[in-house]
Scaffold this active site. Structure first.
Site, PDB file in Angstrom:
ATOM      1  N   ASN A 151       0.798  -1.811  -0.075  1.00 54.71           N
ATOM      2  CA  ASN A 151      -0.025   0.452   0.077  1.00 54.71           C
ATOM      3  C   ASN A 151       0.540   1.445   0.096  1.00 54.71           C
ATOM      4  OD1 ASN A 151       0.734  -1.146   2.248  1.00 54.71           O
ATOM      5  ND2 ASN A 151      -1.410  -0.003   3.857  1.00 54.71           N
ATOM      6  N   GLU A 247       3.766  -4.222  12.706  1.00 58.37           N
ATOM      7  CA  GLU A 247       3.144  -2.836  11.799  1.00 58.37           C
ATOM      8  C   GLU A 247       1.798  -3.146  11.322  1.00 58.37           C
ATOM      9  OE1 GLU A 247       3.187  -0.096  13.107  1.00 58.37           O
ATOM     10  OE2 GLU A 247       4.859  -0.765  13.901  1.00 58.37           O
ATOM     11  N   CYS A 281      -3.043   1.740   6.327  1.00 59.74           N
ATOM     12  CA  CYS A 281      -3.961   0.677   7.826  1.00 59.74           C
ATOM     13  C   CYS A 281      -4.300   1.885   8.801  1.00 59.74           C
ATOM     14  CB  CYS A 281      -2.396   0.584   8.230  1.00 59.74           C
ATOM     15  SG  CYS A 281      -0.261   1.270   8.882  1.00 59.74           S
TER      16      CYS A 281
END
Ligand code: TXE
Length: 544
Positions: A151, A247, A281
């Site tokens: 991403n 993460e 995220c």
């Protein structure tokens, strides 16, 4: 040109990875998948190179980072276009959300790492009065393995590469199989900056390559990706006790209180939910708005959503580009269908684009949602914003915390004091007041989640500390005296120890001073007994 769906499947199976533009289905390039032997060799080379690198000064390490920074800046357009073609995001967004923050991060860690990792004295209280001193130094870990997602294929790994190198480590980077060329570009930039090859190696591949890297004997794994894969990484790293920073995803809530600036909050929700087509995220994935202002907020949000332009990322006027993969688009479709089947109303979007051929999903606003729906519980990772109303502050906090995730959250109010008070009640690694999403772009602040959003931190000093081994150095400056608690236990010693428990352990030197006579007696006695021992030994020697 093949359909994007077929291309996704092909890319998964082949022994080389073909990177496709999700907006057009065109091939961007192809790279070979690194074998297990190549990964092992990369780690071995990294370990050798790190020995010399760890001896370089911070200033010397910084020179390479700043040279790489200059190359990235000179090639800004080329890099942004590559990112856009591999991910589908607009070029403008590749610049604003990937290049600007990393150029800033590079200069920050190049200039400040020596300060952030300077040796630190520790106040050891009464032990200090006894001639002792303690300090901490921060040593490099060795080889850091970075496994990164698609991403933000430039910003996420690059930040971790820079921090790892500045801390004196070498790096083996495994970029996402959806964005392998951007990963290789990072390696290329540092190579041209003159960094010795072993210090940063990029191994291309899919999940299998990532799994091999986790078990290849690195000293730390920095992983960014899904919760499911993160758990697998942690399990496999546990076999060798390799430390991991994870993460993972988020289901980040935004709370709009009745006293918020509604227009600004609506614009923030729009960007927070739809930038990068919602594939961040920290995207705003749930919005809770006070019932008094809900109508005005939703009307403004829907109007702004309808005005967004969706197009191929390389076209100048695109607000939203394509989603990064057909697989991700299908997840979005499932979440939206589930919500509709349970009674949600679509106020905008709600379907893939009918006018654009690639993996485009229209920015979507859902109302009449509740926490039984998948779209309110699982990470959607797409351009979908479900909006719910609340009546009280407590209800808003309860709804925000009703999630297995805890990455970021945001609170909107004109009263900063009220915002901060509510922020502290929310279970998330970062809570913003009157802001959304963007703090991953601030190099100085820590990034990471609570609950299933992950373990550990990246960025800021806390992130840097994940990449070093703290070593405590303790010195006794009065080396000629034995310690009170050493051998030579006797009834008198027992009395002193009981006194220590009652007085010394209060942490108050005045209390401890009441024990001074007993302490001195023990020290003197010990000295005497040492003298006796010495005399005895001498006599024995003389007699022999
Ligand atoms: O991630 P994966 P995916 C979330 C988002 C998305 C979902 C799936 O919800 O829909 O995850 O994305 C490597 N051992 N996020 O499947 O699989 C893989 O090659 C070691 C949120 O693409 O977690 C890639 O380099 N590595 C997230 C990286 O892990 C393995 C960003 C991430 O892939 C591996 C991305 C294994 N066994 C997705 N299997 C965020 N936090 O921003 C795969 N990989």
């Amino acid at each position: 040109m093949m359909s994007v769906e077929t291309l996704d499947k092909l890319a998964e199976r082949a022994e080389e990875i073909i990177s496709y533009d999700p907006a057009t289905g065109e091939e961007v390039g192809r790279v070979p998948i690194a074998s297990a032997e190549e990964v092992a060799l990369a780690v071995k080379r990294a370990r050798q190179a790190q020995v010399v690198w760890s001896l370089e000064s911070y200033r010397e390490r910084a020179r390479f980072i700043m040279r790489a920074r200059q190359i990235a800046l000179d090639e800004l357009e080329e890099i942004a276009t590559l990112i856009s073609r591999e991910t589908g995001k607009p070029v403008a967004e590749a610049i604003s959300m990937e290049l600007v923050p990393t150029l800033d991060l590079m200069q920050f860690f190049a200039r400040r790492t020596h300060h952030l990792l300077r040796p630190e004295k520790i106040n050891i209280g009464q032990y200090g009065l006894m001639g002792r001193a303690s300090h901490i130094i921060y040593k490099p870990l060795g080889v850091v393995g970075i496994i990164s997602p698609w991403n933000f294929p430039w910003a996420i790994p690059l930040g971790e590469v820079v921090m790892s190198l500045m801390a004196g480590n070498s790096v083996v980077l495994k970029p996402s199989e959806l964005t392998p060329l951007t990963g290789l570009k990072i390696g290329d930039v540092f190579k041209r900056a003159g960094l010795s090859e072993g210090l940063l190696q990029v191994v291309s591949g899919d999940g299998r390559t990532g799994a091999v890297l986790v078990e290849a004997g690195v000293d730390k794994i920095m992983f960014t990706g899904s919760v499911q894969t993160g758990k697998r990484v942690a399990q496999s790293a546990a076999k060798t006790l390799t430390p991991v920073v994870l993460e993972l995803g988020g289901k980040d809530p935004m709370i709009v209180l009745e006293d918020a600036d509604i227009e600004t909050a609506a614009s923030a929700a729009l960007w927070g939910a739809f930038c990068n087509s919602g594939q961040a995220c920290a995207s705003v994935e749930r919005c809770y708005v006070h019932e008094k202002v809900a109508q005005a907020f939703i009307e403004s949000l829907v109007e702004k959503t309808r005005a967004l332009k969706q197009n191929i990322g390389t076209s100048e006027d695109a607000d939203l580009g394509a989603m990064s993969s057909e697989r991700q688009l299908r997840t979005v479709e499932e979440h939206v269908h589930d919500a509709i089947s349970r009674g949600a109303r679509v106020l905008a979007g709600g379907r893939r684009s009918s006018s654009l051929k690639g993996s485009f999903y229209e920015p979507t606003i859902l109302a009449d949602v509740d926490h039984t729906m998948i779209v309110m519980r699982e990470e959607t990772f797409g351009p979908v914003l479900p909006v719910m109303t609340f009546k009280t502050e407590d209800e808003a906090v309860r709804l925000a915390n009703d999630s297995v995730f805890g990455l970021t959250a945001s609170v909107w109010t004109k009263s900063v004091r009220r915002g901060k008070r509510i922020a502290e009640r929310i279970e998330a690694g970062t809570v913003m007041v009157n802001e959304v999403l963007y703090t991953h772009g601030i190099a100085q602040t820590p990034w990471g989640g609570m609950k299933q959003s992950g373990l550990g931190r990246t960025h800021g000093r806390l992130g840097l500390l994940e990449l070093v081994a703290p070593q405590h150095i303790h010195v006794n400056r009065i080396a000629r005296l034995r310690d009170l608690w050493w051998f030579g236990y006797s009834p008198g010693a027992g009395r002193l120890f009981r006194g220590l428990a009652r007085r010394f352990a209060t942490g108050n030197p005045l209390q401890t001073s009441l024990l001074l006579p007993q302490m001195l007696r023990r020290l003197v006695k010990k000295q005497d007994s040492r003298k006796d021992e010495r005399d005895e030994a001498r006599t024995m020697n003389d007699n022999q």
